[in-house]
Write an enzyme that holds these catalytic residues in place. Structure first.
Site, mmCIF file in Angstrom:
data_model
loop_
_atom_site.group_PDB
_atom_site.id
_atom_site.type_symbol
_atom_site.label_atom_id
_atom_site.label_comp_id
_atom_site.label_asym_id
_atom_site.label_seq_id
_atom_site.Cartn_x
_atom_site.Cartn_y
_atom_site.Cartn_z
ATOM 1 N N ASP A 161 0.796 -1.229 0.000
ATOM 2 C CA ASP A 161 0.000 0.000 0.000
ATOM 3 C C ASP A 161 0.831 1.284 0.000
ATOM 4 O O ASP A 161 0.317 2.349 -0.332
ATOM 5 C CB ASP A 161 -0.937 0.020 1.214
ATOM 6 C CG ASP A 161 -1.919 -1.135 1.215
ATOM 7 O OD1 ASP A 161 -2.268 -1.604 0.120
ATOM 8 O OD2 ASP A 161 -2.329 -1.577 2.299
ATOM 9 N N ARG A 166 -6.099 0.230 0.668
ATOM 10 C CA ARG A 166 -6.787 0.603 1.921
ATOM 11 C C ARG A 166 -7.193 2.077 1.881
ATOM 12 O O ARG A 166 -8.006 2.461 1.079
ATOM 13 C CB ARG A 166 -5.913 0.303 3.140
ATOM 14 C CG ARG A 166 -5.655 -1.177 3.355
ATOM 15 C CD ARG A 166 -5.255 -1.502 4.783
ATOM 16 N NE ARG A 166 -4.293 -0.586 5.337
ATOM 17 C CZ ARG A 166 -4.281 -0.200 6.609
ATOM 18 N NH1 ARG A 166 -5.190 -0.641 7.439
ATOM 19 N NH2 ARG A 166 -3.345 0.622 7.056
#
Length: 299
Positions: A127, A171
């Site tokens: 991420d 996310r």
């Protein structure tokens, strides 16, 4: 005297974790350190799933994807009694714990560090959402996987004059989506940092098609912003253009690490062992201007 080093991977796996573990073991052994692998993350630390590692049992995994130490999420670590049991399990067995993972892993490392189990946290997450580092281990491999997927989607979308929505991981961070959109010249990118209302998405797509700017209508979106199947239906109804949605899912997280992630893993491994030899503990590892740095592990 520092002699026994524990390594665990926690949270989501990331390409390059195995390469990093391999280098930590290699450089650790060269410096007369015992390197122990802890299986299944913090859960394994709680359950004493610990094994001595050496170059022989790591030779075949040095550049494979995922993590051979396995990973898990262990929310029970928030419980003080659980952490106290971990401290008891590791007493006189592990002098330093190396934690490889993302934001949640860092929090776990911080709590154990406060309880006198010295920790070094290493950013391993696709991420790229860790403060204190420009890039995280695994990010570049995931990005390449996404770029390949977009290239494939472009071919089939172009063949049918179709709009394609691709949902990627991240996310609460849109760095993967943004970088992939730049690499592939996508028409629209939607990230948590800059959400776009459905009406605006439809307006932009309609405008692009009216002006014939592009016949490769690719929309890339970070996960959990919209239901992409419903969004595709709405776009198709409003624009009268066939629209399909694809969630790339865990495919983007797998595969052998690309060269840059392997090089990063090598450099981080070397830097981490040097820190340990200098007895500089309670640290986080990061990358700044292409160089490996370290800073204090804190909230």
């Amino acid at each position: 005297m520092i002699k026994n080093i524990g390594i665990l991977t926690s949270g989501g796996d990331a390409p390059g974790m195995n390469t990093l573990i391999f280098n930590l073991v290699k450089f650790g052994i060269k410096n007369n350190l015992n390197i122990f692998g802890i299986y299944k993350g913090f859960y394994g630390l709680y359950k004493k799933k610990i094994k001595l590692l050496n170059n022989k049992n790591l030779s075949n995994i040095s550049n494979t994807g995922g993590t051979f130490l396995k990973s898990s999420r262990f929310p029970e670590l928030k419980n003080y009694k659980i952490r106290k049991k971990i401290i008891q399990n590791t007493k006189k067995k592990i002098d330093i714990l190396i934690v490889i993972g993302g934001e949640g892993s860092y929090k776990g490392a911080l709590e154990l560090n406060k309880m006198n189990l010295p920790c070094i946290a290493i950013p391993g997450t696709i991420d790229n959402d860790i403060l204190g580092t420009e890039y995280t281990l695994g990010y570049f491999t995931a990005l390449e996987n996404i770029v390949k997927a977009i290239d494939n989607l472009k071919d089939t979308s172009w063949s049918h004059n179709r709009i394609s929505i691709l949902e990627v991981m991240g996310r609460k961070c849109g760095k993967l989506a943004l970088a992939a959109s730049l690499a592939c010249s996508c028409n629209l990118v939607i990230t948590p940092e800059k959400k776009i209302k459905k009406e605006e998405i439809i307006q932009k797509i309609t405008k692009i098609n009216k002006k014939n700017i592009s016949d490769n209508n690719i929309i890339i979106i970070t996960e959990n912003i919209y239901n992409i199947k419903k969004l595709a239906k709405e776009i198709e109804i409003k624009t009268k253009i066939e629209t399909r949605s694809t969630s790339l899912g865990h495919i983007q997280r797998g595969g052998k690490p690309v060269s840059l992630d392997r090089i990063i893993a090598y450099k981080i491994g070397l830097h981490t062992i040097k820190l340990i030899k200098k007895k500089k503990l309670g640290q986080c590892i990061g990358i700044k201007n292409g160089k490996i740095i370290n800073y204090k592990l804190k909230k």
